[in-house]
Enzyme design. Structure first.
Site, mmCIF file in Angstrom:
data_model
loop_
_atom_site.group_PDB
_atom_site.id
_atom_site.type_symbol
_atom_site.label_atom_id
_atom_site.label_comp_id
_atom_site.label_asym_id
_atom_site.label_seq_id
_atom_site.Cartn_x
_atom_site.Cartn_y
_atom_site.Cartn_z
ATOM 1 N N ASP B 516 0.863 -1.180 0.000
ATOM 2 C CA ASP B 516 0.000 0.000 0.000
ATOM 3 C C ASP B 516 0.909 1.242 0.000
ATOM 4 O O ASP B 516 2.119 1.121 0.181
ATOM 5 C CB ASP B 516 -0.873 -0.047 1.258
ATOM 6 C CG ASP B 516 -2.071 0.885 1.181
ATOM 7 O OD1 ASP B 516 -2.246 1.561 0.154
ATOM 8 O OD2 ASP B 516 -2.834 0.927 2.164
ATOM 9 N N GLU B 519 2.798 5.086 -3.876
ATOM 10 C CA GLU B 519 2.791 6.120 -4.943
ATOM 11 C C GLU B 519 4.111 6.874 -5.031
ATOM 12 O O GLU B 519 4.453 7.257 -6.146
ATOM 13 C CB GLU B 519 1.627 7.093 -4.697
ATOM 14 C CG GLU B 519 0.268 6.456 -4.840
ATOM 15 C CD GLU B 519 -0.109 5.560 -3.656
ATOM 16 O OE1 GLU B 519 0.429 5.802 -2.552
ATOM 17 O OE2 GLU B 519 -0.914 4.641 -3.831
ATOM 18 N N ASP B 592 -8.623 3.835 -2.119
ATOM 19 C CA ASP B 592 -9.540 4.174 -1.035
ATOM 20 C C ASP B 592 -10.812 4.807 -1.567
ATOM 21 O O ASP B 592 -10.987 6.017 -1.527
ATOM 22 C CB ASP B 592 -8.830 5.101 -0.044
ATOM 23 C CG ASP B 592 -7.601 4.415 0.539
ATOM 24 O OD1 ASP B 592 -7.505 3.179 0.405
ATOM 25 O OD2 ASP B 592 -6.749 5.102 1.111
#
Lengths: 552, 926
Positions: B516, B519, B592
């Site tokens: 997770d 980015e 999300d």
């Protein structure tokens, strides 16, 4: 009992164990032949008509099947009627006898899935997984556990019964008391009204007299400068004001001790004794004269020691109109180190004596006294008889404070009796009690009919206010606690189960800010459940396989 | 009073800041100088011409030089520019690659960044050695032409320079072109001039930009296209709406910049967690083509609406007889490394694209089943309770997930031993039921000297550095954190070792990984990410590779899982960030999302787009991550999510529990049924995953991929195809009474619950049922199922199959079944069964397509087919003859589905043919 699927077998996929189950059967995982394999005894009769010639209906009526279709590992009935012994029907059920232990009904999805579910191993018959029969050992453990549970229930049922008896007695007493108090309130109300009227008249007369006196004094001073003996004598008389001051103490309840109750070891606060004690004091001390008596109304037992007249009587009084002290009065805590609960002192019982057989003789007496005062005091008499005026005041103060005490008691009782104590009043004893459990850094406190909190050091978080019982009195629900940041209001469910003591355990937060706790309590030890457990044990004992039993 | 008022004001502030997308935190095009500049350029302003066009080393090479006689000297052209080098290469299957970079022989200030380790190694061997350059002329001047494939050729026009692919032959129709509008611009690196200020400020952050402007932009045109698709990740429609042009409201370009966007909105061109600069066009007349720009810097892409360039059209040489979609591509840095895919059909383009970036990895079987996740399953007891509840309700699931709270202080590879004292035991207990677990491992490393990962990484200098050369220190879950420089292969290799059972204490073979925040998310960084002037391996600036950071992290993690099993066990790693090539390393989810109906709806175009761009294994959080879905929404989400390639329920920390059994008996039943449908279809899904693995064609597909000539499907993004056989229509509104379903093609469709037949080419208004969303089997297909659902997919391994044959108007059908061991790499050596089923002339034939000599390994299975259902056949036959063996099987009427109450349908059923899937056989209906 961990069984893993062996990788070499998995490689071969649906490998076959035909050898074990006969050559006549065409597929790999067929159950033993010639039996109602997988059918529970209660269901056996349904399959009576099944033969190779005649077909019977699926239970859902959707179809018919014959004997060759029964347990042939192909789902004919969507409800699983034809495949009790295989995994063919997704909605089917499989019965394993588990001789020596309790029979179990499984989802069909468990049959031949490589995991031993039945302790007798009957759910795994395709030969890929060997399940040892563990029923006897497992059964023994289960029976022991069950026996223990039964023992708990047996004792619990007795405790519960006693609690219910006590509760019923208390409730009827409280109801009677409430009835009585209501009547007394009515009478007392009338008296207080009258006394008030009289008091005001006296005060008016006194005022008039005082002005008269001042005027006379002035005149006298002007007339002659000497002759002041009389006035001196007057000043030394006890004035009504003094009494007022004493009564004024009424407004300062002994809060300090009440607050200490949050500590771990404070003594029970016996505030509720006041009315009863005071009344007996009234009765006992009547001949001593009412002045002394009323004085005690305002006394903290520790602050004044000047009069020996009523020594031995602990008379306390708290202002019933103060809401803080109201709760202190009725919910006073005593920490019991032997268990995890805090509970209110049993002063309720003392209080209920008010309505006992001696009944309201005190009221009669007040009535008589008031009557005699009214007869004795002539308000038109001038100058006002000082002692008589004081007596009126005193009677008034005493009666009105008694009245407010009665009123607060009434409202307390009303509120209490309104609560839902369960179908048999088995939760009556929870009233005013709190149960505590310490988990890591938190102390959880559950006060039925009131609220639940989580304490960490000096900070307290409200988990909720009492809402109601749920799930047929197996759950206590607390709602609308402190709001969570970016989340819901906190809430708590307390799941109740049978235990010999009231004991709070396992507080948990399964969802954010939604708490769950368990409370063991005799209130949940119901006879029906006991019977059920006993029957279960009986059947377990009955089903013990002889062979295995003898072996052991 | 005052206190109450301030509380009220606080609440208002709170509501504003928490419950909406923080738009101001992110840059728009106007705040991004290269984007603003490129967007305001005039068509035709490119003055470069191609010269020195020749063949060299099998490539076409040319120099791009500024035209001498250029009259309009615009500001950009005042500086003398060096020539650029252009290279065109051709590859098998109609792929053209075009590179444009600064000329290395003229010693540029710095080597511009080229994204390494993305192109599939196998792609290079597909290169065609160009031999011959055909010099030619068309109406607009001289051109050079090279061979691309039998049907297509690559063309470079000299003045002004333009590159395009056209159908072979003179006047062949254009397919794709670049710089037809003269918007090409390449900012070359140069020395800073005196007094120049290169830094850029955004909010409180300053980007030093030590190399100045280095952006690239150009226009790309797709011919015969009605729509363009692709370039994820955006929460927007499947067919990309124009962002500029007459009658189009002002819109941002589609942004590609990997960002951790808090509560993203459901309809926006704004960039999300991943970036794939690959666009695919589709039109009724010709079909599809594709364009891919391999570049990892921030990119902005405009889709230009019809008539956007009317005022300039006269100066350009665009064929007016061809329908066209124009686009503008802008990137902050890097080089031009572009791939042109000729199609002509959608599946061709996807195959061509995945020949460059790699086909999707073959997942393990368990990974294609249902996943249960929540932030957070708090402790072992919680895990066991949830696990037990699934069994109590007979709901299958395969994987239980642990989010960040399972760690000791957000130090990945550690366990909070208060909550998880015995992680191995816990995993083994679940593994005993054939279930797996997944733990989260993020790229931010807690700066804690007692943490071994941090200690090693800082000692070895493995962190990304800030612009001053110090280890970059940013804020994330653990607080102060540093980020591993995953661009460096040595660091990736080091990272991979961390997943060995010895190194990852508490891990077992049934534990898999979730990446997770890759980015990367940096809470206190510009736009919640890493500063662009941070420094990587080889002194690459973060700006140059930003969009690929998460990809390298994903890659390293997946390699770690392969390593820990000595190359025997297929990895499973879910990643939030992605880049071209991510499909080779695992699954991706849409991050999300929020529990509302619009986000349920947008999940369909988002996943379809990912599938079109190679990422077949994708899903959206079922239920919606933020917020509490109401029961109906949750149920609808399960019904749709059961068809997502990656099927996982997940929920935010602050939401209420929402495991399937918490919404009353009826809803538990419906949710259970939707999960069971997925398990029933696992053999079909697994076969589709294999198809994707072989051909790149995604598991779920836009309708137009299967019906490329049916215009009504081109912008449909409420329905989708699962493989070529199943059409699923979502229900996206509350208390829907009816649902409109367009069924394409001219064959019938069969309701998968009832077997009822519906006509193709028609929009049907159907009653919206509570218990399911519409799903149909296309006539002419055969679907393999396993009707026995177990605790998990593991126990289904030996269960027999059901085949559902839906006959078309010629009473024929076909389908496939792929089976392997579900976990190892042995399928790569031929250890699999791949059956082709064909039904015609009343006879079903099964043949194994896995050739007997294909590999060194064999896969054996004794699984049988227990039931064959045939819809669309009449009159009812009585019996079926199975060959070889010459035995008869009963034919009768039975339910289409065994679950869902008393038979709602009665379909022709061949009872117990009991043929083995490993054998070739035929079943004739008599």
């Amino acid at each position: 009992m961990e069984t893993r699927i062996r990788p070499n077998l998995m490689l071969f996929g649906c490998s076959i164990i035909l050898l074990l189950y006969g050559f006549t059967r065409s597929a790999a995982s067929l159950p033993p032949i010639d039996s109602l394999f997988g059918v529970s005894p209660e269901d056996a009769s349904y399959y009576k008509g099944l033969s190779s010639a005649s077909a019977i209906k699926c239970k859902d009526g959707s179809k018919k099947f014959n004997k060759s279709q029964f347990n042939d590992d192909f789902c004919d009935c969507p409800d699983g009627t034809d495949e009790p012994g295989t995994s063919a029907c997704p909605n089917g059920k499989f019965y394993c006898k588990n001789a020596g232990h309790a029979p179990v009904v499984l989802y069909s999805s468990r049959v031949n899935d490589g995991i031993c579910d039945c302790c007798d191993g009957s759910d795994e018959y395709d030969g890929k997984t060997i399940c040892p029969n563990t029923c006897w050992e497992a059964g023994k453990v289960a029976r022991e556990k069950l026996k223990k549970k039964i023992a708990t229930y047996q004792e619990g049922v007795t405790i519960r019964r006693q609690e219910i008896e006590k509760a019923k007695l208390s409730i009827s007493k409280e109801e009677a008391e409430l009835q009585k108090l209501k009547e007394e309130e009515k009478i007392l109300n009338g008296l207080v009204e009258k006394l008030k009227e009289r008091k005001e008249q006296i005060e008016k007369a006194e005022e008039h007299e005082r002005l008269q006196k001042e005027k006379e004094e002035k005149e006298r001073k002007e007339a002659q400068a000497t002759k002041d003996d009389d006035t001196k004598a007057e000043d030394t008389e006890p004035t009504p004001k003094d009494i007022h001051d004493d009564i004024g103490l009424v407004d300062q309840p002994p809060q300090d001790s009440a607050e200490d109750n949050h500590g771990s070891s404070s003594e029970p606060e016996l505030g509720d004794h006041s009315i009863e004690d005071e009344r007996s004091n009234d009765v006992a001390g009547e001949q001593d004269g009412s002045i002394q008596n009323t004085k005690h109304l305002g006394e903290d037992s520790t602050s004044h020691g000047k009069d020996g007249l009523d020594s031995g009587n602990q008379v306390r009084f708290k202002d019933p109109n103060d809401s803080d002290s109201l709760s202190n009065m009725f919910v006073s805590y005593r920490y019991d180190s032997s268990s995890s609960q805090r509970h209110e002192s049993d002063d309720e019982l003392d209080f209920s004596d008010i309505t006992g057989t001696s009944s309201s003789s005190w009221l009669d007496k007040i009535q008589q006294r008031v009557k005699s005062i009214f007869q004795a005091v002539n308000i038109f008499q001038k100058p006002v008889n000082v002692s008589e005026a004081a007596q009126v005041r005193k009677e008034y103060d005493e009666s009105s404070s008694k009245l407010s005490k009665i009123q607060s008691r009434i409202s307390h009782l009303k509120q209490k009796l309104k609560e839902d104590f369960g179908p048999e009043k088995e939760f009556y004893s929870f009233y005013g009690k709190c149960f505590e459990s310490k988990q890591n850094k938190y102390v959880y406190k559950v006060c039925p009919f009131k609220q639940a909190t989580q304490e960490e050091g000096y900070s307290t978080t409200r988990l909720g206010s009492w809402e109601k019982f749920e799930e047929s009195y197996r759950v206590m629900q607390f709602m609308n606690g402190d709001k969570c940041w970016n989340g819901p209001d906190r809430s708590l469910k307390v799941r109740l189960r049978c235990g010999l003591k009231n004991e709070l355990t396992d507080v948990d937060e399964p969802s954010r800010c939604e708490y769950l706790a368990f409370l063991a309590t005799p209130a949940l030890c119901v006879e029906d459940k006991l019977k059920e457990l006993q029957e279960k044990l009986e059947s377990l004992n009955k089903d013990q396989p002889k062979g295995i039993h003898d072996e052991l | 009073m005052g206190r109450h008022l301030s509380t009220f004001l606080l609440l208002l502030l709170f509501a504003n800041s928490v419950f909406s997308w923080k738009k101001d935190e992110f840059r728009n095009c106007n705040q991004t100088p290269f984007c603003k500049r490129a967007r305001t350029r005039k068509p035709g302003s490119c003055s470069l011409i191609a010269s020195d066009v020749s063949i060299s080393d099998g490539d076409l090479v040319a120099k791009l030089i500024a035209k001498q006689s250029s009259q309009d000297v615009s500001e950009d052209q005042q500086r003398p520019t060096k020539p650029l080098v252009l290279t065109i290469s051709a590859y098998q299957d109609g792929v053209m690659r075009m590179k444009i970079d600064e000329d290395q022989s003229l010693s540029p200030r710095k080597k511009r960044f080229e994204v390494p380790d993305v192109i599939e190694p196998g792609f290079y061997i597909k290169k065609l050695w160009l031999q011959r350059l055909k010099e030619d002329k068309d109406g607009n001047g001289p051109i050079s032409v090279v061979y691309l494939s039998e049907e297509y050729e690559a063309v470079i026009r000299h003045d002004p320079f333009e590159v395009f692919v056209r159908e072979s032959g003179e006047n062949g129709k254009k397919v794709l072109s670049l710089n037809s509008h003269g918007l090409f611009d390449f900012e070359q690196l140069r020395e800073k001039e005196e007094g120049e200020e290169w830094g850029e400020n955004f909010r409180s952050h300053t980007d030093k930009r030590p190399y100045g402007s280095q952006s690239i932009s150009f226009d790309v045109s797709f011919y015969e296209a009605d729509f363009v698709y692709g370039i994820p990740e955006h929460a927007t429609s499947l067919a990309l709406n124009p962002t500029r042009g007459p009658g189009i409201e002002f819109s941002e370009p589609y942004r590609l910049f990997n960002l951790d966007v808090f509560e993203y909105v459901h309809d926006s061109p704004f960039g999300l967690y991943g970036s794939i600069p690959f666009m695919i066009s589709h039109g009724k007349s010709r079909g599809s083509s594709g364009f891919f720009w391999l570049n990892a810097a921030e990119m902005q892409i405009d889709v230009l609406g019809t008539g956007w360039n009317d005022e300039n059209s006269s100066v350009l040489m665009l064929p007016s007889d061809q329908k066209r979609v124009d686009t503008l591509w802008m990137s902050e840095a890097g080089v031009v490394d572009a791939f042109f895919f000729v199609g002509p059909w959608p599946k061709d383009v996807v195959r061509q694209y995945t020949s460059v970036t790699g086909a999707p990895a073959m997942p393990q079987l368990f990974a294609t089943a249902y996943h249960q996740c929540r932030w957070n399953y708090r402790d072992e007891e919680d895990v066991f309770n949830v696990d037990a509840k699934f069994d109590e309700h007979d709901i299958p699931y395969d994987v239980l997930w642990l989010d960040i709270e399972h760690t000791d202080g957000k130090k990945y590879f550690t366990w909070d031993r208060m909550l998880f004292p015995n992680p191995e035991e816990m995993q083994k207990k679940l593994a005993g039921k054939g279930r797996r677990m997944v733990t989260i491992v993020d790229p931010h490393i807690k700066r804690d000297d007692s943490y071994y990962i941090h200690k090693e990484a800082s000692e070895k200098g493995y962190y990304v550095r800030d612009s001053t050369g110090k280890d970059f220190d940013g804020w994330c879950w653990p607080g102060s954190s540093s980020y591993l420089d995953m661009l460096n292969p040595e660091i990736r290799s080091w990272w991979a070792e961390k997943f060995s059972y010895e190194n990852y204490v508490g891990s077992t073979p049934s534990l898999y990984i979730w990446n997770d925040m890759n980015e990367p998310s940096v809470f206190n960084g510009p736009e919640v990410t890493m500063p662009r002037d941070a420094l990587h391996y080889g002194d690459a600036e973060h700006r140059e590779l930003h969009n690929a950071y998460g990809y390298y992290f994903h890659m390293a993690t997946a390699n770690g899982l392969v390593k820990r099993s000595d190359g025997k066990d297929r990895p499973f790693v879910l990643s939030r960030a992605f880049f071209p090539g991510s499909q080779r390393y695992g699954a991706v989810w849409t991050g999300d999302n929020t529990a509302d109906w619009d986000q349920l709806r947008v999940s369909v175009p988002m996943l379809l787009t990912l599938g079109l761009t190679g990422i077949s294994f994708s899903g959206a959080d079922v239920g919606g991550f933020f917020g509490n879905p109401d029961t109906e929404l949750l149920v609808r989400w399960y019904q749709l999510g059961a068809y997502y390639p990656f099927f996982r329920a997940h929920a935010h920390h602050d939401t209420k529990r929402r495991e399937p059994w918490l919404f009353g008996e009826r809803n538990t039943e419906i949710i259970k049924e939707s999960i069971r449908v997925r398990y029933m279809l696992l053999p079909y899904y697994y076969t589709l995953f294999r198809q994707a693995n072989v051909s790149g064609v995604p598991v779920i597909r836009p309708l137009w991929m299967e019906f490329p000539s049916d215009e009504k499907t081109f912008s449909n993004d409420e329905a989708f195809m699962v493989g070529n056989s199943i059409l699923v229509q979502g229900i996206f509104t509350e208390r829907a009474k009816h649902v409109d379903v367009y069924l394409p093609g001219d064959e019938l469709w069969y309701d998968m619950k009832t077997g009822a037949a519906y006509k193709g080419g028609v929009t049907h208004k159907l009653e919206a049922l509570e218990e399911s969303i519409p799903s149909f089997q296309r006539a002419g297909t055969i679907i393999p199922r396993k009707d026995r659902t177990r605790r998990s997919s593991t126990q289904m391994e030996n269960d027999p199959y059901t085949l559902v044959i839906a006959l078309n108007s010629s009473k024929a059908a076909e389908g496939e079944l792929y089976v392997d061991d579900g976990k190892s790499f042995e399928f790569q050596q031929g250890a699999y069964i791949h059956l082709r089923f064909t039904f015609s002339n009343g006879k079903l034939t099964s043949t194994n397509m896995a050739s007997a000599t294909a590999g060194s390994r064999k896969f054996a299975s004794r699984c049988t087919i227990e039931r064959i259902i045939v819809v669309g056949l009449s009159p009812d036959p009585k019996t079926a003859l199975v060959e070889p063996g010459n035995h008869k099987a009963d034919v009768e009427r039975g339910p289409l589905l065994l679950r869902g109450g008393p038979a709602r349908s009665s379909v022709l059923t061949i009872r117990k043919p009991n043929v083995n899937i490993a054998d070739d056989w035929t079943i004739a209906i008599l």
